[in-house]
Scaffold this motif. Structure first.
Motif, PDB file in Angstrom:
ATOM      1  N   ALA A  96      46.921  44.567  70.444  1.00  0.00           N
ATOM      2  CA  ALA A  96      47.832  43.773  71.287  1.00  0.00           C
ATOM      3  C   ALA A  96      47.231  43.374  72.632  1.00  0.00           C
ATOM      4  CB  ALA A  96      49.131  44.551  71.526  1.00  0.00           C
ATOM      5  N   GLY A  97      45.960  43.618  72.862  1.00  0.00           N
ATOM      6  CA  GLY A  97      45.352  43.235  74.148  1.00  0.00           C
ATOM      7  C   GLY A  97      45.399  44.324  75.203  1.00  0.00           C
ATOM      8  N   GLY A  98      46.208  45.368  74.953  1.00  0.00           N
ATOM      9  CA  GLY A  98      46.216  46.535  75.834  1.00  0.00           C
ATOM     10  C   GLY A  98      46.934  46.313  77.163  1.00  0.00           C
ATOM     11  N   LEU A  99      46.896  47.349  77.984  1.00  0.00           N
ATOM     12  CA  LEU A  99      47.513  47.286  79.310  1.00  0.00           C
ATOM     13  C   LEU A  99      46.922  46.134  80.135  1.00  0.00           C
ATOM     14  CD1 LEU A  99      49.580  48.852  80.995  1.00  0.00           C
ATOM     15  CD2 LEU A  99      47.818  50.540  81.486  1.00  0.00           C
ATOM     16  N   GLN A 100      45.613  45.892  79.937  1.00  0.00           N
ATOM     17  CA  GLN A 100      44.954  44.846  80.735  1.00  0.00           C
ATOM     18  C   GLN A 100      45.460  43.449  80.379  1.00  0.00           C
ATOM     19  OE1 GLN A 100      43.457  47.072  78.757  1.00  0.00           O
ATOM     20  NE2 GLN A 100      41.843  46.200  77.489  1.00  0.00           N
ATOM     21  N   ALA A 126      40.758  34.346  81.211  1.00  0.00           N
ATOM     22  CA  ALA A 126      42.052  34.457  81.898  1.00  0.00           C
ATOM     23  C   ALA A 126      42.975  35.427  81.170  1.00  0.00           C
ATOM     24  CB  ALA A 126      42.706  33.085  81.995  1.00  0.00           C
ATOM     25  N   SER A 127      42.675  35.701  79.896  1.00  0.00           N
ATOM     26  CA  SER A 127      43.569  36.569  79.125  1.00  0.00           C
ATOM     27  C   SER A 127      42.797  37.674  78.431  1.00  0.00           C
ATOM     28  CB  SER A 127      44.326  35.743  78.085  1.00  0.00           C
ATOM     29  OG  SER A 127      43.394  35.185  77.189  1.00  0.00           O
ATOM     30  N   SER A 128      43.520  38.745  78.099  1.00  0.00           N
ATOM     31  CA  SER A 128      42.987  39.838  77.289  1.00  0.00           C
ATOM     32  C   SER A 128      43.769  39.792  75.981  1.00  0.00           C
ATOM     33  CB  SER A 128      43.210  41.164  78.012  1.00  0.00           C
ATOM     34  OG  SER A 128      43.051  42.248  77.116  1.00  0.00           O
ATOM     35  N   THR A 129      43.078  39.657  74.867  1.00  0.00           N
ATOM     36  CA  THR A 129      43.790  39.393  73.614  1.00  0.00           C
ATOM     37  C   THR A 129      43.399  40.352  72.495  1.00  0.00           C
ATOM     38  OG1 THR A 129      42.121  37.693  73.296  1.00  0.00           O
ATOM     39  CG2 THR A 129      44.315  36.942  73.922  1.00  0.00           C
ATOM     40  N   ALA A 130      44.288  40.407  71.497  1.00  0.00           N
ATOM     41  CA  ALA A 130      44.072  41.242  70.315  1.00  0.00           C
ATOM     42  C   ALA A 130      42.961  40.649  69.451  1.00  0.00           C
ATOM     43  CB  ALA A 130      45.366  41.323  69.511  1.00  0.00           C
ATOM     44  N   LEU A 131      42.326  41.515  68.671  1.00  0.00           N
ATOM     45  CA  LEU A 131      41.254  41.047  67.787  1.00  0.00           C
ATOM     46  C   LEU A 131      41.757  39.969  66.845  1.00  0.00           C
ATOM     47  CD1 LEU A 131      39.610  44.437  66.666  1.00  0.00           C
ATOM     48  CD2 LEU A 131      39.211  43.089  68.741  1.00  0.00           C
ATOM     49  N   ALA A 132      42.989  40.145  66.328  1.00  0.00           N
ATOM     50  CA  ALA A 132      43.507  39.250  65.300  1.00  0.00           C
ATOM     51  C   ALA A 132      43.667  37.821  65.799  1.00  0.00           C
ATOM     52  CB  ALA A 132      44.846  39.779  64.772  1.00  0.00           C
TER      53      ALA A 132
END
Lengths: 266, 432
Positions: A96-100, A126-132
């Protein structure tokens, strides 16, 4: 989910890390003597923190910790995907991209400028994203941290050529099964259990505290009803929003439920 | 002399370090003209998303900075708020926090000694290969690591990002029977931990003597964990709230970890700095083994950090056993906290060294600003100074392979915890 290919006699396994705290890899490093047994059952070809290093190796199973937050990371996860038959996203950052991922909801560039004097030198999306969001993922193991027991169960299942089981139940069901007294009903605590995927063993309610959803949303979660309930037990609208905008803020049902409340405030 | 040449060597991966590092060396003749350990952590901007959060949310959030030392982050945060709020959680909470911290030191130190550092010293690529020839050594390490993890689990339900800590105390007091069971295991581990310390003392460690300043907490009566004043081997004695007067962080273009300097100079934090500053605070049993070693403490050899880690592991087993011996379940495991506006500041001793937090808290109990100075940003300049001295001692004209292996060993000996995206050591040498 991909086909659980029948594994070679001694499957080749890699553990990769992206943006994260290192905590999910500890699911392996904290196995104790079982780590030695695991290393005799599989061939650990890449696991930099433990020693073996071969990031470009072709493997049967890749366990991946961390979120995608730089341009270089996008290239790297694609490369890992192309060399791995079965890819497991391990933990909240990878699923889910985590806390960051909280920066996805804010002005990430301003945040960087606040901490670093020369922000232009950082390769940071600009974003932190999930692997999927970048590659096909065969199995997602949620949790911050992921449960070591479930990681081992996934390895076991794959060794037998069967699909690992994904837990989808809510924490509430675990509390009922373990006869844990409901902290929301009896003490009015703002528990996230009704919308949170189980897998931790209802750890927080068993410790007498409210779940803070480190395992992310369960299937068919009624986040709206819980949001209203959180306000009903005394949280302000923004504080209720923050319950959703935490470790799994980028998981869609949580993003919406949290953002609506945060925006109302502004 | 032939014309100046630039040599760039890429070596694959720096294994057994939590983070991505690249080492760049520029030399002219026998002299190093520039050296930089480049760290590329994809920044997670923790300090920014703590803004606007209620103080009660902070311990669970900051734990996520590090999966290997989450307790250190939780402990520093709760002490910061309690100092500001004027909250005294009492003796039971104080003791149990110390026992919990012992668990983190044990698991983190045992992990580093056995899985990350020892393979270097015994000539193996990794601990799994080392276990083939030294099964008892590796097994003992894994047992101590597991014991530390179980101690964290006792208070927090799980060893990574445990859920038991809150401002004012604990969410839950462990049952007497669970504590008694762990106490038996701790007592049984005392000789194992002593043997571990003796084993590190018998290792053939590289000989080197370096000038460096040790920094850490000092407490009037105890080996420092949660409390104490800032101390240095050069005589600093300051309250933790004065940290910003003596220590400053700045960005360097080759690293995403901010560099922290003490009065403008590199310094060491961590187990070796703590032992150097607090030798007489260790119990007689631990000190006796260190005294027998013939090492003149305070030590000037950074490779002695593995001995310091083992000494602290031994200490943690003794200390946790002492605290849990006469365990009683308290009336309440915490005292309620009421927010007060102001600057919440604390420092504690994380496994890797002094961890300093500052939170500017508003009237509503929410964070206006946060500043966190982790041990690795403090050690970064010292690691570079060590590398420079090590390479000069080894000879700048040594083979690339020898230089690379030695530099990796130096870096690993500091147990840097960078929590970053990859693990590539990209060694670039420029010979002019």
């Amino acid at each position: 989910m991909g086909e659980p290919a029948v594994m070679a006699k001694k499957p080749r396994v890699a553990v990769h890390k992206f943006s994260s705290c290192d905590g999910c890899q500890l699911a392996f490093l904290n196995l104790g003597e079982d780590l030695l047994r695991l290393s005799s059952m599989v061939e650990l070809v890449h696991f930099a923190e433990a020693g073996p290093v071969d990031p470009d190796a072709e493997v049967d199973i890749a366990f991946v910790e961390g979120s995608i937050s730089t341009a270089a990371a996008i290239e790297r996860i694609r490369s890992v995907r192309s060399r791995s038959r079965f890819l497991v996203a391990m933990g909240a950052c990878a699923t889910a991209g985590g806390l960051q991922a909280l920066r996805n909801l804010a002005d990430g560039a301003a945040w960087v400028a606040d901490i670093y004097a020369v922000p232009a030198e950082l390769d940071l999306l600009a974003s932190s994203t999930a692997l999927a969001q970048h590659v096909r993922v065969d199995l997602e193991l949620w949790g911050c941290p992921v449960s070591g027991r479930r990681v081992v169960a996934a390895v076991r299942a794959l060794l037998f050529g069967v699909s690992p089981v994904e837990e989808q139940d809510k924490v509430c069901l675990d509390c009922k099964r373990s006869q844990t007294v409901c902290v929301m009903v009896t003490r009015g605590l703002p528990c996230m259990g009704p919308v949170t995927r189980t897998g931790c063993g209802a750890l927080c309610p068993r410790f007498g505290r409210d779940c803070y959803s480190c395992y992310g949303p369960a299937e068919n979660s009624n986040v709206e009803a819980l949001g209203r309930r959180l306000e009903g037990v005394g949280l302000s609208r923004t504080a209720a929003g923050r319950r959703f905008l935490s470790i799994n803020s980028a998981a869609p049902p949580f993003t919406e439920a949290g953002r609506r409340r945060a925006q109302d405030h502004e | 002399m032939s014309k100046p040449r630039n040599i760039t060597i890429n070596v694959p991966v720096l294994a057994r370090v939590e983070g991505e590092g690249a080492l760049e060396i520029h030399s002219r003749g026998r002299e190093i003209t520039a050296l930089s350990l480049r760290i590329f952590e994809a920044p997670r901007l923790f300090e920014k998303f703590l803004e606007g959060r209620d103080f009660g949310e902070i311990p669970d959030l900051v734990a996520r900075i590090c999966g290997i030392c989450p307790v250190a982050y939780q402990m520093t945060a709760v002490h910061a708020f309690e100092r500001l709020f004027g909250l005294d959680p009492g003796g039971w909470v104080r003791d149990m926090r110390r026992a919990l911290y012992c668990g983190e030191w044990m698991q983190s130190h045992a992990l580093h000694i056995h899985l990350l550092a020892a393979p270097d010293l015994l000539g193996y690529d990794n601990a799994i290969a080392m276990a083939q020839d030294h099964p008892e050594i590796v097994r003992r390490g894994l047992v101590l690591q597991a014991l530390g993890n179980d101690l964290i689990r006792l208070f927090g339900g799980r060893s990574v990002h445990p859920v038991g800590v809150r401002v004012g105390g604990f969410h839950h007091a462990p049952d007497r029977s669970d504590v008694a069971e762990l106490h038996v295991r701790l007592t049984a581990a005392v000789p194992e931990a002593e043997a571990l310390l003796r084993w590190t003392l018998a290792l053939k460690l590289p000989e080197t003597e370096q000038r460096f300043v040790s920094v850490g907490l000092r407490h009037p009566a105890e080996y420092p964990m949660n409390e104490g004043r800032l101390a240095s081997s050069t005589g600093l004695d300051a309250g933790v709230a004065e940290f910003e007067r003596h220590f400053s962080e700045h960005q360097v273009d080759h690293s995403t970890a901010l560099y922290c300097l003490f009065r403008g100079k590199p310094y060491l934090v961590g187990p070796l700095a703590r032992v150097n500053l607090n030798l007489e605070r260790l119990p007689a049993a631990v000190r006796a083994v260190l005294d027998e070693s013939g090492i003149a403490w305070p030590s000037r050899n950074p490779f002695h950090s593995i001995i310091a880690r083992a000494a602290e592991t031994y200490y943690s087993v003794l200390e946790a056993a002492r605290i849990l011996k006469d365990y009683r379940v308290p009336g309440a495991p915490y005292v309620p906290a009421v927010a007060v506006a102001g600057a919440a500041i604390a420092a504690t001793e994380a496994p890797r060294g002094t961890l300093w937090h500052r939170y500017d808290v508003g009237e509503d109990g929410c964070m206006r600003r946060a500043r966190i100075v982790p041990p690795t940003s403090q050690n970064q300049a010292r690691i570079e100074a060590d590398l420079r001295q090590s390479i000069e001692a080894l000879g700048v004209d040594s083979s690339d392979e020898l230089l690379r292996r030695h530099c990796e060993m130096v870096i690993r000996s500091y147990d840097p915890c960078i929590s970053c995206a990859t693990h590539f050591l990209d060694l670039r040498r420029h010979r002019a």
